[in-house]
Design a protein around this motif. Structure first.
Motif, PDB file in Angstrom:
ATOM      1  N   GLU A 110      31.740  65.715  37.965  1.00 23.94           N
ATOM      2  CA  GLU A 110      31.802  66.049  36.454  1.00 23.94           C
ATOM      3  C   GLU A 110      30.512  66.206  35.732  1.00 23.94           C
ATOM      4  N   LEU A 111      29.461  65.492  36.934  1.00 23.97           N
ATOM      5  CA  LEU A 111      27.974  65.701  36.047  1.00 23.97           C
ATOM      6  C   LEU A 111      27.324  66.861  36.723  1.00 23.97           C
ATOM      7  N   ILE A 112      27.801  67.610  37.797  1.00 24.34           N
ATOM      8  CA  ILE A 112      27.775  68.712  38.037  1.00 24.34           C
ATOM      9  C   ILE A 112      28.061  69.925  36.583  1.00 24.34           C
ATOM     10  N   GLN A 113      28.794  70.066  36.302  1.00 22.45           N
ATOM     11  CA  GLN A 113      29.852  70.619  34.920  1.00 22.45           C
ATOM     12  C   GLN A 113      28.410  70.096  34.254  1.00 22.45           C
ATOM     13  N   HIS A 114      27.733  69.095  34.186  1.00 24.49           N
ATOM     14  CA  HIS A 114      27.149  68.388  32.805  1.00 24.49           C
ATOM     15  C   HIS A 114      25.810  69.412  33.097  1.00 24.49           C
ATOM     16  N   VAL A 115      25.454  69.248  34.149  1.00 24.24           N
ATOM     17  CA  VAL A 115      24.528  69.779  34.263  1.00 24.24           C
ATOM     18  C   VAL A 115      23.913  71.287  33.661  1.00 24.24           C
TER      19      VAL A 115
END
Length: 170
Positions: free
Chosen positions: A128-133
């Motif tokens: 999910e953090l990668i998706q945020h980036v």
């Protein structure tokens, strides 16, 4: 490993590279020329994407909030005034660090928590953090395109579907 998260990051790298290549092919002064928007110039917007990408890699690597902020401050100093060519190299180096991080992680869908002094604790997943980036970069690349149009130049398409088409031809 979550292949979707890795593919999204690969798209992010592809899109950043397309923007940087496009800007390199424009007149040099366009990179630093003032434009209306959230950022005062294309260079400021691209530097912001880079800085936030580096910050999030630090967070995902398990660094404390204070360590991540120190890194951000240090990188803010070292990227100030860099040319588009120098920023392209910085983006490439950072993407290699992300790839090494992905290879090291067995499961990007594992539970992960972030502790922020203002927002508190967040229970999430690395994917999910990668998706945020990726989402963050997409948002700001759109702003770069807007600034380029204000300065009399076309943007370059960085839509995800064009990444998929290009990847399918490779």
């Amino acid at each position: 490993m979550n292949n979707q998260a890795v593919q999204l990051y690969d798209y992010h790298t592809w899109a950043n590279k397309r923007i940087l290549e496009h800007v390199k092919n424009l007149q040099q002064e366009i990179y630093n020329k003032e434009a209306q928007g959230v950022f005062p110039s294309v260079s400021e917007a691209l530097t912001h994407i880079y800085l936030m990408d580096a910050l999030w890699l630090s967070v995902m690597s398990g660094d404390s909030f204070s360590t991540s902020i120190e890194l951000l401050q240090q990188l803010s100093e070292t990227t100030r005034g860099k040319s588009v060519h120098e920023m392209e190299t910085a983006f490439l180096t950072l993407s290699e660090r992300y790839k090494a991080f992905f290879e090291h992680k067995q499961n990007l869908d594992e539970a992960f928590s972030i502790e922020h002094p203002h927002f508190g604790r967040l229970e999430t997943r690395l994917s999910e953090l990668i998706q945020h980036v990726v989402n963050h970069g997409t948002y700001h690349r759109g702003q770069v395109t807007d600034m380029l149009r204000q300065l009399g130049h076309s943007g370059v398409s960085t839509d995800y579907v064009f990444y998929l088409y290009e990847k399918g031809r490779s």
